[in-house]
Design a protein around this motif. Structure first.
Motif, PDB file in Angstrom:
ATOM      1  N   VAL A  16       0.861  -1.193   0.000  1.00  0.00           N
ATOM      2  CA  VAL A  16       0.000   0.000   0.000  1.00  0.00           C
ATOM      3  C   VAL A  16       0.889   1.231   0.000  1.00  0.00           C
ATOM      4  N   THR A  17       0.703   2.105  -0.979  1.00  0.00           N
ATOM      5  CA  THR A  17       1.463   3.357  -1.010  1.00  0.00           C
ATOM      6  C   THR A  17       0.667   4.463  -0.318  1.00  0.00           C
ATOM      7  N   GLY A  18       1.387   5.425   0.248  1.00  0.00           N
ATOM      8  CA  GLY A  18       0.710   6.492   0.978  1.00  0.00           C
ATOM      9  C   GLY A  18      -0.074   5.958   2.149  1.00  0.00           C
ATOM     10  N   ALA A  19       0.566   5.056   2.918  1.00  0.00           N
ATOM     11  CA  ALA A  19      -0.162   4.292   3.932  1.00  0.00           C
ATOM     12  C   ALA A  19      -0.200   4.944   5.309  1.00  0.00           C
ATOM     13  N   THR A  20       0.318   6.155   5.446  1.00  0.00           N
ATOM     14  CA  THR A  20       0.440   6.717   6.785  1.00  0.00           C
ATOM     15  C   THR A  20      -0.770   7.525   7.234  1.00  0.00           C
ATOM     16  N   GLY A  24      -5.181   5.592   2.642  1.00  0.00           N
ATOM     17  CA  GLY A  24      -4.098   4.619   2.627  1.00  0.00           C
ATOM     18  C   GLY A  24      -3.947   3.898   3.955  1.00  0.00           C
ATOM     19  N   ARG A  25      -3.978   4.659   5.030  1.00  0.00           N
ATOM     20  CA  ARG A  25      -3.841   4.048   6.363  1.00  0.00           C
ATOM     21  C   ARG A  25      -5.026   3.124   6.653  1.00  0.00           C
ATOM     22  N   ALA A  26      -6.224   3.600   6.357  1.00  0.00           N
ATOM     23  CA  ALA A  26      -7.415   2.789   6.601  1.00  0.00           C
ATOM     24  C   ALA A  26      -7.387   1.508   5.767  1.00  0.00           C
ATOM     25  N   THR A  27      -6.893   1.605   4.533  1.00  0.00           N
ATOM     26  CA  THR A  27      -6.811   0.422   3.671  1.00  0.00           C
ATOM     27  C   THR A  27      -5.778  -0.565   4.186  1.00  0.00           C
ATOM     28  N   PRO A 213     -18.232  10.546   4.583  1.00  0.00           N
ATOM     29  CA  PRO A 213     -17.841   9.208   5.025  1.00  0.00           C
ATOM     30  C   PRO A 213     -16.393   9.201   5.520  1.00  0.00           C
ATOM     31  N   ALA A 214     -16.092   8.329   6.460  1.00  0.00           N
ATOM     32  CA  ALA A 214     -14.738   8.187   6.981  1.00  0.00           C
ATOM     33  C   ALA A 214     -13.908   7.324   6.032  1.00  0.00           C
ATOM     34  N   PRO A 215     -12.582   7.482   6.060  1.00  0.00           N
ATOM     35  CA  PRO A 215     -11.719   6.646   5.214  1.00  0.00           C
ATOM     36  C   PRO A 215     -11.938   5.153   5.417  1.00  0.00           C
ATOM     37  N   GLU A 216     -12.302   4.758   6.628  1.00  0.00           N
ATOM     38  CA  GLU A 216     -12.508   3.336   6.906  1.00  0.00           C
ATOM     39  C   GLU A 216     -13.630   2.740   6.072  1.00  0.00           C
TER      40      GLU A 216
END
Length: 251
Positions: A16-20, A24-27, A213-216
Motif C-alpha cells: 500500500v502506497t501512501g499508507a500513513t 491509505g492508512r485505513a486500507t 464518510p470516513a476513510p474506513e
C-alpha cells in the motif's frame, strides 16, 4: 464463520502506497485485519510506526518502507527487495496522491505542474514497471488504483489534479487490457468520492467534515476489490453510488 471467511487474505502480501494517513492508512488496516501481511510505504517514519502498532493489534504483521513515492529508483529497489524476500506480490494498492495547485492552467508554474504529474501518474507507472513481475507470480494478483471523480470533469482550477487522475485511469485500464488474457492479475480503479481526509479539507475548507464518510468506509470497498474472489478487471468502482463501472472493450 470460518477462518477463511474472517481472514480471506491470510498468507497474502499487500503493498500500500501512501499508507500513513487517510484512505491509505485505513486500507492498510483493513487488509491487515483480513489477514494480509502489509508492506506499507510512506514518507514519515513515526507515522509508519504508529500504523505498525495498529496492524500488530489486529494480529497481523507489516513491513515498513520509509519511501517518498517520488524516489523512482527507490521504487525499483523495493521491487527487487520484495522479490528477494518473498518472490511474489499478491496485492498492490496505488493510493499515494497529491492535490496540486488549485489555480488556472495558464498560471501554474512548471514545478507545480510536475509535482502532481509525478506523484499521481508517473509514480504509479513506475510501480507497475517494478511490481508487474511480482504480481504475475501470484495465483490471484490484484492491483487497485485510487482515482477521483475529477478525472471525468473539467472543473475550473482543478486542471493539474484532474488531468493526472484521468491519465491514471487510462494507465490502469491499459495495464488491465495487457494482462487480461495472460495472467491471473486483475487491475481495477476506485473513485472514493468525498471522504473525510486532509486532501478534501484543503480542497473544500468550508465543508463540514462530519458530513462525509470516513476513510474506513471506502477502505472496505478497496478490500473487496483485492479479494481473490473479485475476478473482473479494467473496471472502476464508484464508491459514492456503490456501483461498478465497466468501460467499453478496446477495439
Amino acid at each position: 464463520m470460518t477462518d477463511t471467511q474472517a481472514r480471506p487474505l491470510e498468507g497474502r502480501l499487500a503493498l500500500v502506497t501512501g499508507a500513513t494517513r487517510g484512505i491509505g492508512r485505513a486500507t492498510a488496516l483493513a487488509l491487515a485485519e483480513a489477514g494480509a501481511h502489509v508492506i506499507a510505504t510512506g514518507r514519515t517514519q513515526g507515522a509508519l510506526e504508529e500504523l505498525d502498532d495498529a496492524i500488530v493489534a489486529t494480529g497481523a504483521t507489516a513491513t515498513l518502507v520509509p519511501l517518498d513515492i517520488l524516489d523512482f529508483a527507490g521504487i525499483d529497489r523495493l521491487g527487487g527487495a520484495l522479490f528477494e524476500r518473498f518472490g511474489k506480490l499478491d496485492i498492490l494498492v496505488g493510493n499515494a496522491g497529491v492535490l496540486g495547485p488549485m489555480t488556472p492552467l495558464a498560471q501554474i508554474e512548471p514545478k507545480d505542474w510536475e509535482g502532481p504529474l509525478n506523484v499521481n501518474l508517473t509514480a504509479n507507472w513506475r510501480l507497475i514497471r517494478s511490481m508487474d513481475p511480482l504480481l504475475r507470480q501470484s495465483d490471484a494478483g490484484r492491483a487497485v488504483f485510487v482515482s477521483s471523480g475529477a478525472a471525468h470533469k473539467a472543473r475550473a482550477f482543478w486542471g493539474a489534479y484532474a488531468v493526472t487522475k484521468a491519465g491514471l485511469e487510462v494507465l490502469a485500464r491499459t495495464w488491465a487490457a495487457e494482462t487480461a488474457n495472460i495472467s491471473a492479475l486483475k487491475v481495477n480503479l476506485i473513485n472514493p468520492g468525498p471522504i473525510r481526509t486532509r486532501m478534501r479539507a484543503r480542497a473544500f475548507p468550508s465543508e463540514d467534515p462530519s458530513t462525509l464518510p470516513a476513510p474506513e468506509e471506502v477502505a472496505q470497498a478497496i478490500l473487496a476489490l483485492c479479494l481473490p474472489s473479485f475476478t473482473q478487471t479494467g473496471t472502476l468502482y464508484d464508491f459514492p453510488t456503490r456501483s461498478l463501472k465497466e468501460f467499453p472493450a478496446p477495439a
